[in-house]
Each structure stands twice: as C-alpha cells, then as structure tokens.
Design a protein around this motif. Structure first.
Motif, PDB file in Angstrom:
ATOM      1  N   ASP A 169     -11.774   8.310  -7.240  1.00  0.00           N
ATOM      2  CA  ASP A 169     -12.136   7.331  -8.274  1.00  0.00           C
ATOM      3  C   ASP A 169     -12.083   5.919  -7.706  1.00  0.00           C
ATOM      4  N   GLY A 170     -13.244   5.387  -7.376  1.00  0.00           N
ATOM      5  CA  GLY A 170     -13.350   3.993  -6.937  1.00  0.00           C
ATOM      6  C   GLY A 170     -12.668   3.127  -7.982  1.00  0.00           C
ATOM      7  N   THR A 171     -11.836   2.180  -7.536  1.00  0.00           N
ATOM      8  CA  THR A 171     -10.940   1.480  -8.465  1.00  0.00           C
ATOM      9  C   THR A 171     -11.069  -0.036  -8.352  1.00  0.00           C
ATOM     10  N   ILE A 172     -11.052  -0.688  -9.509  1.00  0.00           N
ATOM     11  CA  ILE A 172     -11.163  -2.149  -9.599  1.00  0.00           C
ATOM     12  C   ILE A 172      -9.785  -2.699  -9.946  1.00  0.00           C
ATOM     13  N   TYR A 173      -9.350  -3.710  -9.208  1.00  0.00           N
ATOM     14  CA  TYR A 173      -8.026  -4.310  -9.403  1.00  0.00           C
ATOM     15  C   TYR A 173      -8.156  -5.762  -9.835  1.00  0.00           C
ATOM     16  N   SER A 174      -7.263  -6.187 -10.725  1.00  0.00           N
ATOM     17  CA  SER A 174      -7.117  -7.606 -11.043  1.00  0.00           C
ATOM     18  C   SER A 174      -5.662  -7.965 -10.761  1.00  0.00           C
ATOM     19  N   LYS A 181      -5.411  -3.784   2.434  1.00  0.00           N
ATOM     20  CA  LYS A 181      -6.288  -3.197   3.452  1.00  0.00           C
ATOM     21  C   LYS A 181      -7.078  -2.100   2.754  1.00  0.00           C
ATOM     22  N   ILE A 182      -8.389  -2.203   2.800  1.00  0.00           N
ATOM     23  CA  ILE A 182      -9.270  -1.213   2.155  1.00  0.00           C
ATOM     24  C   ILE A 182     -10.179  -0.662   3.239  1.00  0.00           C
ATOM     25  N   GLY A 183      -9.999   0.614   3.571  1.00  0.00           N
ATOM     26  CA  GLY A 183     -10.723   1.139   4.730  1.00  0.00           C
ATOM     27  C   GLY A 183     -10.310   0.329   5.955  1.00  0.00           C
ATOM     28  N   LYS A 184     -11.283  -0.248   6.641  1.00  0.00           N
ATOM     29  CA  LYS A 184     -10.958  -1.035   7.840  1.00  0.00           C
ATOM     30  C   LYS A 184     -10.839  -2.522   7.555  1.00  0.00           C
ATOM     31  N   GLU A 185     -11.100  -2.917   6.290  1.00  0.00           N
ATOM     32  CA  GLU A 185     -11.123  -4.356   5.986  1.00  0.00           C
ATOM     33  C   GLU A 185      -9.833  -4.830   5.352  1.00  0.00           C
ATOM     34  N   LYS A 186      -9.479  -6.079   5.674  1.00  0.00           N
ATOM     35  CA  LYS A 186      -8.276  -6.684   5.082  1.00  0.00           C
ATOM     36  C   LYS A 186      -8.656  -7.909   4.269  1.00  0.00           C
ATOM     37  N   PHE A 187      -8.031  -8.049   3.111  1.00  0.00           N
ATOM     38  CA  PHE A 187      -8.291  -9.215   2.250  1.00  0.00           C
ATOM     39  C   PHE A 187      -6.950  -9.795   1.808  1.00  0.00           C
ATOM     40  N   ARG A 188      -6.843 -11.114   1.808  1.00  0.00           N
ATOM     41  CA  ARG A 188      -5.676 -11.773   1.196  1.00  0.00           C
ATOM     42  C   ARG A 188      -5.936 -11.867  -0.304  1.00  0.00           C
ATOM     43  N   PHE A 189      -4.927 -11.559  -1.106  1.00  0.00           N
ATOM     44  CA  PHE A 189      -5.118 -11.698  -2.556  1.00  0.00           C
ATOM     45  C   PHE A 189      -4.080 -12.643  -3.165  1.00  0.00           C
ATOM     46  N   SER A 190      -4.485 -13.277  -4.250  1.00  0.00           N
ATOM     47  CA  SER A 190      -3.643 -14.190  -5.032  1.00  0.00           C
ATOM     48  C   SER A 190      -3.869 -13.873  -6.507  1.00  0.00           C
ATOM     49  N   PRO A 191      -3.046 -14.440  -7.390  1.00  0.00           N
ATOM     50  CA  PRO A 191      -3.216 -14.169  -8.814  1.00  0.00           C
ATOM     51  C   PRO A 191      -4.647 -14.459  -9.285  1.00  0.00           C
ATOM     52  N   ARG A 192      -5.135 -13.595 -10.165  1.00  0.00           N
ATOM     53  CA  ARG A 192      -6.459 -13.692 -10.826  1.00  0.00           C
ATOM     54  C   ARG A 192      -7.627 -13.230  -9.941  1.00  0.00           C
ATOM     55  N   ASP A 193      -7.354 -12.878  -8.689  1.00  0.00           N
ATOM     56  CA  ASP A 193      -8.438 -12.328  -7.848  1.00  0.00           C
ATOM     57  C   ASP A 193      -8.793 -10.922  -8.330  1.00  0.00           C
ATOM     58  N   THR A 194     -10.034 -10.510  -8.044  1.00  0.00           N
ATOM     59  CA  THR A 194     -10.497  -9.154  -8.354  1.00  0.00           C
ATOM     60  C   THR A 194     -10.895  -8.488  -7.043  1.00  0.00           C
ATOM     61  N   PHE A 195     -10.501  -7.219  -6.857  1.00  0.00           N
ATOM     62  CA  PHE A 195     -11.011  -6.491  -5.687  1.00  0.00           C
ATOM     63  C   PHE A 195     -11.324  -5.052  -6.053  1.00  0.00           C
ATOM     64  N   VAL A 196     -12.142  -4.426  -5.191  1.00  0.00           N
ATOM     65  CA  VAL A 196     -12.609  -3.073  -5.483  1.00  0.00           C
ATOM     66  C   VAL A 196     -12.378  -2.167  -4.270  1.00  0.00           C
ATOM     67  N   VAL A 197     -11.823  -1.006  -4.559  1.00  0.00           N
ATOM     68  CA  VAL A 197     -11.578   0.020  -3.543  1.00  0.00           C
ATOM     69  C   VAL A 197     -12.566   1.157  -3.786  1.00  0.00           C
ATOM     70  N   PRO A 198     -13.529   1.367  -2.873  1.00  0.00           N
ATOM     71  CA  PRO A 198     -14.514   2.433  -3.085  1.00  0.00           C
ATOM     72  C   PRO A 198     -13.893   3.821  -3.003  1.00  0.00           C
ATOM     73  N   SER A 199     -14.597   4.792  -3.580  1.00  0.00           N
ATOM     74  CA  SER A 199     -14.176   6.184  -3.516  1.00  0.00           C
ATOM     75  C   SER A 199     -13.837   6.596  -2.083  1.00  0.00           C
ATOM     76  N   TRP A 200     -12.678   7.226  -1.950  1.00  0.00           N
ATOM     77  CA  TRP A 200     -12.233   7.889  -0.734  1.00  0.00           C
ATOM     78  C   TRP A 200     -11.906   6.937   0.419  1.00  0.00           C
TER      79      TRP A 200
END
Ligand code: GTQ
Length: 352
Positions: free
Chosen positions: A286-291, A300-319
């Motif tokens: 289940d690909g998942t959306i985070y707030s 870290k999502i797959g091979k990519e890394k993102f810095r997150f802070s409050p109110r950011d949105t990110f998405v983790v694809p299936s598998w």
C-alpha cells in the motif's frame, strides 16, 4: 527404418510480417498479448509512482497566492493537487489515491455538495475553520483527522480570523477505476445545521455506543478524531509499550463499531518516533502518503533520502522500503489504500 522428419516450429517470416499483422489487428481493436505480457504481469510491483517530498515552506507561498487569485466560492474547492512526479497529469499521488492541500480564508464558504468519493482531512495549518457533514459542523485544529464519508453533503467555512490549510486525501482514482463516480450540488451554499458540534463524538468517541439501532454505514460514525486525543494516546503508549523497530509507536484510526478501518477504501494511521530513532526498513504494497505533524528528520524511501520538517508531505510508493531517522520526537500522520487491499486479499508487507 523410416524416421518422421521433425518439423521445427518457426516464426512465419520475421519482424516485417509481425508488424504487418499487428497493424491489421489494430484496425479490429485487437492487440497481441505477447508484446505486453511482461509489463502486464510483472514479477514485482510497478507503481509508476516515485518517492517524493513536498516541503511546506516551498509550497505554502503558492497556496497563499491561490487565495488572491480565486475565491473558495468560485473554485468550489480551492486546492493545489500534489501530483506524483512519476504520474504527472493524472491528479494523483499514488495510482489509487489523490492528495491535495486546501485553503479556506476567513469569511469564505466552500459550497455544499456530495459525491461517492470518500475524503479525509488532516489539518496542517490554522484553526477556526469548520467542515459540515450531514448537519453537524466540526471545528478544525492542527493535527485533527476528519472524515467525509461517501455520499454525504459537506461544505467548509471559515468564521475565524486566520487562513486554514488542510490535506485532502480522496479515493478518486479507485472510484474512477470502478466507474462508480457520482456528484450532486446542494441547493444552497451551506447545509442547515441540525446537530450540535461534538454530537457524533459523544455518541461514538468514548468507548461507549448507543444501545441501538446502530448506523450501518461502512464509514466510522466518528466525524473528527481530535489531535489532542491522538497525541496523548501516543505519549501514553510510549510510556507503556516497547517501541516497534520499524514503526515506532503506530496506531490505526478505527471505526468503533467494527474495530476495523475508519473508512472502507482509505486507512489512516498516526505514529510517534522517539528522538534519535533509526527505524528498520519496512515495505508494503500500500503506497502511503505522510504528513509531518511534529518533528524533523530524514526519511529514506528506496534509494532516495529526504529531510522532513513539520507540515511537509511525502509519499512512499508500493513495495519501496521506508526508513526513518528522527532528530527530535516526531509524529507522522499517514494514509493508504490498505483497507481495499485487505478486503481483496492483496496486501503484502515485509519487515527488515
Ligand atoms: O472538499 O469536497 O481536494 O470534492 C477534491 C475534491 C476536496 C472536497 C478535494 C473534493 C473536495
């Protein structure tokens, strides 16, 4: 002794003959499976969707600018859609789910309508706006998780004095897939208020339910799951239970009448990561959306890394494996199509 000559199977006469065959098939609205079989039935998920993060600091100016270009009344819903970079032009953040950030300014009303798509709201910024569902209004506060069930009249208004922004999660692409979309506009901008604020919560939100008859809807009768309650639950959980190595302390919002998911197509979750936590990898179909409700860190999502802070949105694809590294204590809200996958017997997950 006579030996039957062995006839080897042979391609009729090479690529040219096939291409010519395909063009004759095409005129009949036919196509050859063997040209697409591997893409149609792949060994692993091919979600189309890619890992992505939208920094609130970067997109907030665009949200506010939209407020000076169009009114909520004119737009009907003044929303900037978060489109997955791998699925541009399809108004979706994963193949099955939609995500947008909706703005309502003081004094505005987003007019009443109903549709078969279910919606969730996760409040990102500002307080004092309300959403109304079936005659009850609920005031929005940051971190609240609010449900608009399928085919219920709903309008939004802001009698307060600050802009309010929330994340909209809808099952638009699931309804599209099934060809089950219907929408109607209410006769007036605002539906009449027929129930007191908090009525649904007092009936269903306190581990008590009326003795019956009970609602039979597939969606939770709780309208607003206030952040205050979710947050204190996470804090108590952290005092009482061991931390999960993949998820920190993660909870699923439930329908109190069934103990199951709060919505039939969309699952919603909230989790607490302790400070300086490094999670083990986890993946699921289940690909998942985070707030991000609170805290900072790296995902870290797959091979990519993102810095997150409050109110950011990110998405983790299936598998794709997801891993968190928190700096301070972190709270993440998330949603996915998990209930639909569970109902169809499709959900797979893997820890580590
Ligand atoms: O608030 O009813 O982001 O109908 C997209 C479609 C919000 C809503 C969206 C909608 C709504």
């Amino acid at each position: 002794m006579q030996v039957a000559s062995k006839v080897m199977p042979q391609a009729p006469s090479g690529e040219g003959a096939r291409a010519e065959f395909y063009s004759r098939l095409d005129r009949e609205n036919l196509t050859a499976l063997w040209e697409v079989l591997h893409a149609l039935v792949p060994p692993l998920p091919t979600p189309g969707c890619v890992p992505a993060l939208w920094k609130y600091a970067d997109i907030r100016p665009f949200i506010m600018e939209s407020g000076s270009l169009i009114t909520a009344a004119e737009a009907v819903r003044r929303v900037l859609i978060l489109e997955n970079p791998g699925l541009r032009g399809q108004s979706c953040i994963t193949r099955s789910l939609y995500c947008g950030l909706q703005l309502i300014l003081p004094g505005e009303v987003a007019p009443s309508h109903r549709h078969t798509q279910s919606a969730l709201r996760f409040i990102v910024e500002g307080s004092g706006a309300y959403t109304a569902v079936d005659g009850e209004r609920t005031t929005m506060r940051p971190g609240d998780f609010i449900i608009t069930p399928s085919w219920t009249w709903h309008d939004h208004g802001n009698p307060g004095n600050e802009p309010v922004v929330w994340m909209d999660g809808l099952d638009i692409q699931i309804l599209q897939l099934f060809g089950a979309q219907f929408m109607e506009t209410f006769a007036e901008d605002e539906q009449p208020v027929t129930r007191n604020e908090g009525a649904s919560y007092s009936s269903y939100g306190n581990n008590l339910v009326p003795i019956g008859p009970l609602p039979t809807s597939k969606t939770s009768p709780i309208f607003n799951y206030p952040y205050e309650r979710s947050r204190e639950t996470l804090a108590a959980l952290a005092r009482n239970e061991p931390v999960d190595t993949c998820h920190g302390w993660k909870m699923q919002f439930i329908n109190p009448l069934t103990g199951g998911f709060a919505m039939p197509t969309i699952g919603a979750f909230i989790q607490l990561l302790p400070a300086a936590f490094q999670s083990s990898p986890y993946r699921s179909t289940d690909g998942t959306i985070y707030s991000v409700a609170e805290g900072e860190g790296v995902v870290k999502i797959g091979k990519e890394k993102f810095r997150f802070s409050p109110r950011d949105t990110f998405v983790v694809p299936s598998w794709q494996p997801v891993q968190f590294e928190s700096t301070g204590e972190t709270v993440l809200f998330s949603y996915s199509d998990r209930p639909a996958q569970v109902a169809l017997g499709l959900l797979r997950e893997q820890r580590g």
